[in-house]
Design an enzyme around this catalytic site. Structure first.
Site, PDB file in Angstrom:
ATOM      1  N   LEU A  22       0.692  -1.314   0.105  1.00 41.84           N
ATOM      2  CA  LEU A  22       0.065   0.114   0.120  1.00 41.84           C
ATOM      3  C   LEU A  22       0.826   1.248  -0.078  1.00 41.84           C
ATOM      4  CD1 LEU A  22      -3.020  -0.434   2.527  1.00 41.84           C
ATOM      5  CD2 LEU A  22      -3.082  -0.108   0.132  1.00 41.84           C
ATOM      6  N   SER A  23       2.200   1.142   0.110  1.00 43.31           N
ATOM      7  CA  SER A  23       3.088   2.258   0.215  1.00 43.31           C
ATOM      8  C   SER A  23       3.147   3.211  -0.806  1.00 43.31           C
ATOM      9  CB  SER A  23       4.535   1.832   0.411  1.00 43.31           C
ATOM     10  OG  SER A  23       4.527   1.425   1.494  1.00 43.31           O
ATOM     11  N   THR A  69      10.610  -3.041   2.676  1.00 42.82           N
ATOM     12  CA  THR A  69      10.071  -4.050   3.366  1.00 42.82           C
ATOM     13  C   THR A  69      10.938  -5.539   3.267  1.00 42.82           C
ATOM     14  OG1 THR A  69       7.903  -5.186   3.667  1.00 42.82           O
ATOM     15  CG2 THR A  69       8.500  -4.733   1.397  1.00 42.82           C
ATOM     16  N   LYS A  73      15.256  -5.522   5.146  1.00 40.04           N
ATOM     17  CA  LYS A  73      15.435  -4.376   6.399  1.00 40.04           C
ATOM     18  C   LYS A  73      16.890  -4.787   6.754  1.00 40.04           C
ATOM     19  CE  LYS A  73      10.458  -3.627   7.268  1.00 40.04           C
ATOM     20  NZ  LYS A  73       9.518  -3.310   8.489  1.00 40.04           N
ATOM     21  N   ASP A 110       9.064   2.242  11.779  1.00 41.72           N
ATOM     22  CA  ASP A 110       8.207   1.575  12.311  1.00 41.72           C
ATOM     23  C   ASP A 110       7.984   1.852  13.659  1.00 41.72           C
ATOM     24  OD1 ASP A 110       7.604  -0.102   9.920  1.00 41.72           O
ATOM     25  OD2 ASP A 110       9.360  -1.450  10.266  1.00 41.72           O
ATOM     26  N   ARG A 158       6.377 -20.111  19.761  1.00 43.78           N
ATOM     27  CA  ARG A 158       6.056 -21.445  19.719  1.00 43.78           C
ATOM     28  C   ARG A 158       7.314 -22.305  19.960  1.00 43.78           C
ATOM     29  NH1 ARG A 158       1.449 -22.482  17.178  1.00 43.78           N
ATOM     30  NH2 ARG A 158       0.198 -20.473  16.257  1.00 43.78           N
TER      31      ARG A 158
END
Length: 286
Positions: A22-23, A69, A73, A110, A158
């Site tokens: 969506l950037s 993204t 990164k 972020d 997990r």
């Protein structure tokens, strides 16, 4: 930073997969609202091994910055001239700014984006928190919590390897991190702040365990939205911060740093993002 409002410059988001990012929608909405018709924002499918070549091929002076993204990164860090303290704290860069002298500076929006999204929903301090999941987004969540959480953070994971990783991040970020097995995640929903950092569908089974008086849920997903957990949380009267909130706030910070214009037009960016997501859910991609 200098105001680059005269003339046109370029920016883009890189990653793999990138087709549904969506950037471009958010940044183009920012350029339109800021009156920057000559600016372009694109997206490029770039994998780890192709990043160095992509950066080397950018014409000097044309580019203002890049959004990154996964999986870029961390691999971008050796290719930069410097990175901010915020990016260094989690070893993750989601923003590259090209300075006028050609230097490449890495930053991470972020973390401040998370804080801004929480603040917008009325949460500025919290006594304890729970993080669902581990990995890059979870480490950013811990970095954000290091600034607003006065007590322990319990991470539900997990595997023991993931648990050890989260404890290491806690030590590095000066956050008291406790770890628990994923099977105990329903208990974590009683924390005043719950941050879900897991892939789509992972928390669906927790929807039935939402407490009668939930606190704040920050679910970093934005598509599909709402998640089953977010829907159940809202139905019980809890505050929900969504992935679009995070995406808009981190993109706004990127737009400010790339264009030199402040403040970024948050409302216009959010509206554009909501329209794009609505169009996708109704059929063709926006």
């Amino acid at each position: 930073m200098a105001d680059h409002s005269t003339g046109g410059r370029r920016a883009a988001v890189l990653g793999s997969p990138i087709a549904h990012s969506l950037s471009p929608v958010l940044h183009r909405a920012a350029y339109e609202a800021l009156g920057l018709p000559g600016w372009r924002y694109d997206r490029f499918e770039v994998e780890e091994l192709g990043l160095a070549g992509f950066l080397a091929g950018l014409p000097e002076g044309d580019w203002a910055g890049l959004s990154l993204t996964m999986p870029l990164k961390r691999v971008v860090i050796p290719l930069l001239d410097e990175i901010s303290e915020t990016a260094a704290s989690v070893e993750a860069v989601n923003t590259v700014i090209f300075d006028e002298d050609g230097r490449r500076t890495g930053d991470n929006t972020d973390i401040p984006g998370m804080l801004a999204a929480l603040r917008e929903h009325g949460l500025e301090k919290v006594g304890r928190a729970a993080v669902l999941g581990a990995g890059a987004t979870a480490s950013s969540a811990l970095a954000a919590l290091s600034r607003i959480c006065t007590g322990p953070v319990t991470a539900y994971v997990r595997s023991e390897a993931r648990a050890a990783e989260m404890r290491r991040w806690g030590e590095r970020l000066a956050v008291e991190v406790r770890t628990a097995d994923w099977s105990e995640a329903p208990e974590g929903l009683h924390a005043p702040l719950v941050i879900a950092t897991t892939p789509a569908g992972t928390t669906d089974a927790l929807a039935g365990a939402v407490p009668d008086r939930p606190g704040t849920l920050f679910d970093v997903l934005y598509e599909p939205w709402p998640t089953r957990l977010a829907s159940a949380w809202s139905a019980r009267g809890g505050e929900v911060v969504g992935g679009l909130d995070l995406l808009v706030h981190q993109a706004a910070l990127q737009a400010e740093r790339m264009t030199g214009r402040t403040p970024a037009p948050l409302a216009a960016m959010r509206e554009a993002g909501e329209r794009a997501l609505a169009a996708r859910s109704g059929g063709p991609e926006a």
